[in-house]
Design an enzyme around this catalytic site. Sequence first.
Site, PDB file in Angstrom:
ATOM      1  N   VAL A 168       0.836  -1.040   0.029  1.00 39.76           N
ATOM      2  CA  VAL A 168      -0.070  -0.017   0.086  1.00 39.76           C
ATOM      3  C   VAL A 168       0.588   1.044  -0.036  1.00 39.76           C
ATOM      4  O   VAL A 168       0.354   2.070  -1.041  1.00 39.76           O
ATOM      5  CB  VAL A 168      -1.499   0.310   1.179  1.00 39.76           C
ATOM      6  CG1 VAL A 168      -1.781   1.536   0.533  1.00 39.76           C
ATOM      7  CG2 VAL A 168      -2.250  -1.406   1.022  1.00 39.76           C
ATOM      8  N   HIS A 169       1.682   0.959   0.938  1.00 37.26           N
ATOM      9  CA  HIS A 169       2.787   2.546   0.645  1.00 37.26           C
ATOM     10  C   HIS A 169       3.311   2.881  -0.100  1.00 37.26           C
ATOM     11  O   HIS A 169       3.424   3.915  -0.810  1.00 37.26           O
ATOM     12  CB  HIS A 169       4.177   2.355   1.843  1.00 37.26           C
ATOM     13  CG  HIS A 169       3.214   2.248   3.118  1.00 37.26           C
ATOM     14  ND1 HIS A 169       2.377   2.341   4.219  1.00 37.26           N
ATOM     15  CD2 HIS A 169       2.706   3.510   4.061  1.00 37.26           C
ATOM     16  CE1 HIS A 169       2.302   2.185   5.588  1.00 37.26           C
ATOM     17  NE2 HIS A 169       2.645   3.484   5.139  1.00 37.26           N
ATOM     18  N   GLU A 170       3.887   1.322  -0.756  1.00 42.33           N
ATOM     19  CA  GLU A 170       4.235   1.401  -2.210  1.00 42.33           C
ATOM     20  C   GLU A 170       3.820   2.322  -3.440  1.00 42.33           C
ATOM     21  O   GLU A 170       4.247   3.451  -4.372  1.00 42.33           O
ATOM     22  CB  GLU A 170       5.032   0.230  -2.894  1.00 42.33           C
ATOM     23  CG  GLU A 170       5.746  -0.023  -3.889  1.00 42.33           C
ATOM     24  CD  GLU A 170       7.277   0.991  -4.124  1.00 42.33           C
ATOM     25  OE1 GLU A 170       7.457   1.678  -5.391  1.00 42.33           O
ATOM     26  OE2 GLU A 170       7.492   0.774  -3.391  1.00 42.33           O
TER      27      GLU A 170
END
Length: 672
Positions: free
Chosen positions: A608-610
């Site tokens: 999700v951060h990526e």
Amino acid sequence: MSSVEELRPAPHDRNRIARDPDTHDVHTRHESQHPAALAEALRAVHRTPDTPSDSNSDSGYEARDKPLQSVLLRRKSGVDSYDNSASETPEILPMENPDLEEKSNSEHLQQSFSAPEFRSAGKGGKTYVVASDDAELREILRRGLEREREKRSPSRREKLRDMVFTRQFSTFDRQNQDAANSPFHGFYVLFWIAVAISIIKMAAENWRKTGNPLGTNEIMKTMFQRDVVVLLLSDGIMCGMTGVSWVIQRLVFLRYLDWERSGWVVQNIWQTLFIASVVNLTLLRDWPWTHTVFFVLHGLVMLMKQHSYAFYNGHLSSVYKKRQTLLLKPKQLESISPVTSPSLTSPRVSALSTSHLAHPPSADEYHERRHSLSKSRSGDQNDIENISRAIEAAEPLDMEQLHVFERLIKWEADALSDELRGKATDPTHYYPNNLTFLNHYEYIVFPTAVYELQYPRSETIDWSYVAEKACALIGVIFVMIMISQAFIYPVVMRTVFMKESGWTVAQRFGEFPWLLSDLIFPFMMEYLLAWYLIWETVLNILAELTYFADRSFYDAWWNSVSWDQYARDWNRPVHNFLLRHVYHSSISSMRVNKHTATLITFFLSACVHELVMWCIFKKLRGYLLILQMCQLPLVRMSRTRWLRDQKTFGNMIFWVGIFTGPSLLCSLYLVL
């Protein structure tokens, strides 16, 4: 004082029993040659065999390979608050008998135990002597002790983890007396004084050079140059579209969808379309990074909220459906005429697990019992299903079966009712009363990502508090713009110039250490200020406006000595979501161990951060994913004997990572 019935091995001196005036011979000579069944023994004293509810032994009952043990059958003296008849449930306790351990000849043991009989136990009580290798007794002991051992086990696998919300304030809130009385409160004040002086100095320099306190002001122009109104309208529509999850739950409740079959599939398809639309809109509008970050992050929050709302209510819909089915069974039992002779219909009363009837029905007791039975793999885990089949088939049942069946069904239905209430105290919040349009959208604006039937609420809104946090919100945004304009924007423009001038990758990478050193302090400040902006100002404003009383949005993450502690403390709303819907759901649904569940949780968070980094830079490089997954070996390292007690060293490693991580990521994306 209640009578006590004891099952003890026969003494070696049989004449001593014969001299006892209260001794009764209840079996014929032919029956005494074989160990009597426990059911027969209990029927002799007008008791029904039951499954033990308590045990003083922590060890499991070892089957036929171990030496025979004697047992004590003691009827509980207390009266249960839930069902008075539960006091008739005997308690079976293993007893130590050194004399038995000295015997090695099994035939001699069998002869010693072969004569079941009664003898006085004082004040009308009687002692029944029975063989401890009785097959039925062995089975009851095994199941009872396994269940008790599982109940004492700290590991419990539940489908959805209960979240506890309480009235509390965030750490830096002025209403938090613990923070105000902290010996480090002065450093907090000093930090903001230093920030204010730095901003004043930067504004003065900008005024002297450009005649504007904000300098050339490129970042402010980027933020408000275009699509501000479109962004706000899109965000409002996005929040409104979360109502699709509410519609799905209404359809599930009305039986148009079955949650365990098609309901959860429909919900996941909708969630996929939702987040894909959010990301796609940022690409279609070609928004600047400020718009993109806000919209994508808010979209992810709405995605988590929908998932928690849908899967919690979906689980409750299955509980509600099961409870409604159980409530029909007592009415069917009333129409059955009991047979006079003992019924041969399965399940027999002696084969049913009824020890839980001694406890008041509750969701916790229900889940604990189900978990215990599933791990012990005993046959009584399908008692209710077997009873339901017997009732549906209209098979002949005796009075004892009708009575026990009714008690078991009532207990199960009451336990399911307790789960439908959850932590709620207001009946309007019980399932399915909570499935209202207002309840859904009220939850959408709450500062939490985990759905519960009811939250702790404050009584009034302190508008002066709201104004204070709003001023802090505007001030922090202003400070972040000033820092970005003065220290980050020039570095970014320098890398853009390198690429436009045709610098090779090797040449750009040669500038990498200098870019990193230029960005390390500005990004550290932006990181701290962005955290303070969201978790201290925005969430507290929302909490105050929505009467949300639980303000524990973070913990003392700055004291973290490992990365798993940091993951738990710096963002409590998201941590609670991952804990319930990823970590514990992986354990219960996928049947994985806690280490695999941790790996799944970290990997999903990293992905999700990526995704957010891809939306900002329009590049899929995986730098953030790799760095975040590297936290796992660091966590393992922090638990070794060399680093376990090195708190200061662990906190140093943590802060070095926080200092270098954001600037390292930005430099990699800018240079490569």
